[in-house]
Design a protein around this motif. Sequence first.
Motif, PDB file in Angstrom:
ATOM      1  N   PHE A  10     -12.512   0.325   2.270  1.00  0.00           N
ATOM      2  CA  PHE A  10     -11.534  -0.763   2.230  1.00  0.00           C
ATOM      3  C   PHE A  10     -11.430  -1.400   0.845  1.00  0.00           C
ATOM      4  CE2 PHE A  10     -12.853  -0.636   6.702  1.00  0.00           C
ATOM      5  CZ  PHE A  10     -11.615  -0.378   7.270  1.00  0.00           C
ATOM      6  N   PHE A  11     -12.199  -0.917  -0.120  1.00  0.00           N
ATOM      7  CA  PHE A  11     -12.204  -1.524  -1.449  1.00  0.00           C
ATOM      8  C   PHE A  11     -10.819  -1.505  -2.091  1.00  0.00           C
ATOM      9  CE2 PHE A  11     -12.556  -1.145  -6.076  1.00  0.00           C
ATOM     10  CZ  PHE A  11     -13.206  -2.331  -6.360  1.00  0.00           C
ATOM     11  N   ILE A  12     -10.150  -0.367  -2.105  1.00  0.00           N
ATOM     12  CA  ILE A  12      -8.835  -0.258  -2.761  1.00  0.00           C
ATOM     13  C   ILE A  12      -7.800  -1.131  -2.065  1.00  0.00           C
ATOM     14  CG2 ILE A  12      -6.903   1.329  -3.181  1.00  0.00           C
ATOM     15  CD1 ILE A  12      -9.066   1.562  -5.250  1.00  0.00           C
ATOM     16  N   VAL A  13      -7.828  -1.168  -0.741  1.00  0.00           N
ATOM     17  CA  VAL A  13      -6.880  -1.998   0.013  1.00  0.00           C
ATOM     18  C   VAL A  13      -7.053  -3.464  -0.379  1.00  0.00           C
ATOM     19  CG1 VAL A  13      -6.208  -2.785   2.317  1.00  0.00           C
ATOM     20  CG2 VAL A  13      -6.786  -0.378   1.919  1.00  0.00           C
ATOM     21  N   CYS A  14      -8.288  -3.920  -0.426  1.00  0.00           N
ATOM     22  CA  CYS A  14      -8.548  -5.314  -0.788  1.00  0.00           C
ATOM     23  C   CYS A  14      -8.259  -5.574  -2.261  1.00  0.00           C
ATOM     24  CB  CYS A  14      -9.986  -5.671  -0.455  1.00  0.00           C
ATOM     25  SG  CYS A  14     -10.306  -5.709   1.321  1.00  0.00           S
ATOM     26  N   TYR A  15      -8.558  -4.599  -3.113  1.00  0.00           N
ATOM     27  CA  TYR A  15      -8.306  -4.757  -4.550  1.00  0.00           C
ATOM     28  C   TYR A  15      -6.810  -4.887  -4.836  1.00  0.00           C
ATOM     29  CZ  TYR A  15      -8.339  -3.949  -9.552  1.00  0.00           C
ATOM     30  OH  TYR A  15      -8.148  -4.069 -10.904  1.00  0.00           O
ATOM     31  N   VAL A  41      -9.949   6.591  -1.561  1.00  0.00           N
ATOM     32  CA  VAL A  41      -8.596   6.022  -1.573  1.00  0.00           C
ATOM     33  C   VAL A  41      -7.851   6.549  -0.344  1.00  0.00           C
ATOM     34  CG1 VAL A  41      -6.443   5.852  -2.853  1.00  0.00           C
ATOM     35  CG2 VAL A  41      -8.607   5.984  -4.091  1.00  0.00           C
ATOM     36  N   HIS A  42      -7.342   5.627   0.472  1.00  0.00           N
ATOM     37  CA  HIS A  42      -6.604   6.020   1.668  1.00  0.00           C
ATOM     38  C   HIS A  42      -5.162   5.547   1.544  1.00  0.00           C
ATOM     39  CE1 HIS A  42      -5.415   5.601   6.012  1.00  0.00           C
ATOM     40  NE2 HIS A  42      -5.739   6.873   5.902  1.00  0.00           N
ATOM     41  N   ASN A  43      -4.236   6.492   1.558  1.00  0.00           N
ATOM     42  CA  ASN A  43      -2.803   6.182   1.494  1.00  0.00           C
ATOM     43  C   ASN A  43      -2.169   6.592   2.810  1.00  0.00           C
ATOM     44  OD1 ASN A  43      -2.784   5.267  -1.195  1.00  0.00           O
ATOM     45  ND2 ASN A  43      -2.866   7.363  -1.919  1.00  0.00           N
ATOM     46  N   THR A  44      -2.027   5.665   3.711  1.00  0.00           N
ATOM     47  CA  THR A  44      -1.427   5.849   5.028  1.00  0.00           C
ATOM     48  C   THR A  44      -2.103   6.956   5.827  1.00  0.00           C
ATOM     49  OG1 THR A  44       0.665   5.138   4.047  1.00  0.00           O
ATOM     50  CG2 THR A  44       0.745   5.972   6.279  1.00  0.00           C
ATOM     51  N   ASP A  45      -1.744   8.201   5.614  1.00  0.00           N
ATOM     52  CA  ASP A  45      -2.338   9.296   6.380  1.00  0.00           C
ATOM     53  C   ASP A  45      -2.971  10.352   5.482  1.00  0.00           C
ATOM     54  OD1 ASP A  45      -0.016  10.235   5.304  1.00  0.00           O
ATOM     55  OD2 ASP A  45       0.672  11.269   7.095  1.00  0.00           O
ATOM     56  N   HIS A  46      -3.361   9.946   4.277  1.00  0.00           N
ATOM     57  CA  HIS A  46      -3.888  10.897   3.303  1.00  0.00           C
ATOM     58  C   HIS A  46      -5.061  10.275   2.557  1.00  0.00           C
ATOM     59  CE1 HIS A  46      -3.686  14.286   0.552  1.00  0.00           C
ATOM     60  NE2 HIS A  46      -3.814  13.427  -0.447  1.00  0.00           N
TER      61      HIS A  46
END
Length: 64
Positions: A10-15, A41-46
């Motif tokens: 969740f680091f990138i989402v929060c960043y 890094v999670h981009n929707t479904d990737h």
Amino acid sequence: MPKVYTFNTFFIVCYQLGYADVRRWTRGVDIFAHDILLVPVHNTDHWAMAVVDMRDKKIKYMDS
């Protein structure tokens, strides 16, 4: 063996919301004392992986 630190998924989402949301995540951890930082890094479904190599001073983004 290199000293590795792995961030939470969740680091990138929060960043992306702002630095203030993640500045406490590494409290008590000197990330500059590590050789490699792994940032999932999670981009929707990737999924992808960012690798920060502190020894070579490079950031690698690994994506299939």
